[in-house]
Scaffold this active site. Structure first.
Site, short mmCIF file in Angstrom:
data_model
loop_
_atom_site.label_atom_id
_atom_site.label_comp_id
_atom_site.label_asym_id
_atom_site.label_seq_id
_atom_site.Cartn_x
_atom_site.Cartn_y
_atom_site.Cartn_z
N GLU A 97 12.98 -31.54 -19.63
CA GLU A 97 11.62 -32.00 -19.32
C GLU A 97 10.69 -30.80 -19.12
OE1 GLU A 97 9.37 -34.01 -19.35
OE2 GLU A 97 9.83 -35.98 -18.57
N ASP A 98 9.42 -31.04 -19.31
CA ASP A 98 8.43 -29.99 -19.05
C ASP A 98 8.11 -29.92 -17.55
OD1 ASP A 98 7.23 -32.51 -19.09
OD2 ASP A 98 5.48 -31.87 -20.26
N ASP A 101 6.73 -34.83 -11.92
CA ASP A 101 5.59 -35.06 -11.04
C ASP A 101 5.97 -36.19 -10.09
OD1 ASP A 101 2.94 -34.84 -10.18
OD2 ASP A 101 2.16 -36.15 -11.72
N ASP A 157 -0.04 -30.34 -21.68
CA ASP A 157 -1.39 -30.57 -22.19
C ASP A 157 -2.31 -31.20 -21.17
OD1 ASP A 157 0.03 -33.15 -22.27
OD2 ASP A 157 -1.81 -33.87 -23.23
N ARG A 163 -1.60 -27.01 -25.15
CA ARG A 163 -0.14 -26.89 -25.23
C ARG A 163 0.29 -25.51 -25.70
NH1 ARG A 163 2.16 -32.01 -24.65
NH2 ARG A 163 0.99 -33.74 -25.55
#
Ligand code: IMP
Ligand code: MG
Length: 174
Positions: A97-98, A101, A157, A163
């Site tokens: 995953e980036d 949250d 993004d 990005r």
């Protein structure tokens, strides 16, 4: 309103941390083949840089889910835009995953993928915002814990832009 970006984590710091993560993951999965699942599009850059540095046999697949609209806060609704090409049954899976949250996206993903009977399944995220957690998720590998601010770059993004920034930056509106 003008958008302003200030550097939070430099390209050098990110690369150094990815090398450390790759070393740890390679050691942990010694003697096994690891199946990376890149969560599009945010994890593209991270998955590539991490995969290049793994010293164990690796296969890669991609999945696209969305939980955000064009804004900066979670909708809570997770939709599968593109499913995996290959089966994960009996494979050692690492979800890439980036950012985590609220944790809603990953909670959904974990439930969805666990039902496909992988041999094992762990999570790796470049960024984590622990203060924002709503759903509890167990993350094995974390790049950086960051404060509760909206960040862009290195795959992340805002409304599909930024990005391609080589660093992680905090986005603000002035
Ligand atoms: P969660 O479901 O709330 O954990 O949100 C996870 C997803 O929201 C990530 O995969 C990102 O696509 C997006 N997201 C969360 N925080 C940020 C941020 O600070 N910048 C860019 N995208 C973010
Ligand atoms: Mg994402």
């Amino acid at each position: 309103m003008a958008e302003h970006i200030s550097v939070l984590i430099s390209e050098e710091e990110i690369e150094k941390r990815i090398r450390e993560l790759a070393e740890k993951i390679s050691a942990d999965y010694q003697g096994q083949t690891l199946h990376l699942i890149c969560i599009l599009k945010g994890s593209l850059f991270f998955t590539c840089e991490l995969a290049k540095r793994l010293t164990i046999p690796v296969t890669i697949d991609c999945m696209s889910v969305s939980s955000y609209g064009a804004g900066t806060s979670s909708s809570g609704v997770v939709r599968v835009n593109k499913d995996l090409d290959e089966t994960i049954e009996g494979r050692h899976v690492l979800i890439i995953e980036d950012i985590i949250d609220s944790g809603r996206t990953l909670s959904y993903l974990i439930r969805n993928l666990a039902s496909r009977n992988p041999a094992s399944m762990k999570l790796c995220t470049l960024l984590d915002k622990p203060d924002r957690r709503v759903c509890d998720v167990n993350v094995e590998y974390t790049g950086f814990e960051i404060p509760d601010q909206f960040v862009v770059g290195y795959g992340l993004d805002f409304d599909q832009r930024y990005r391609n920034l080589p660093f992680i930056g905090i986005l603000s509106f002035e």
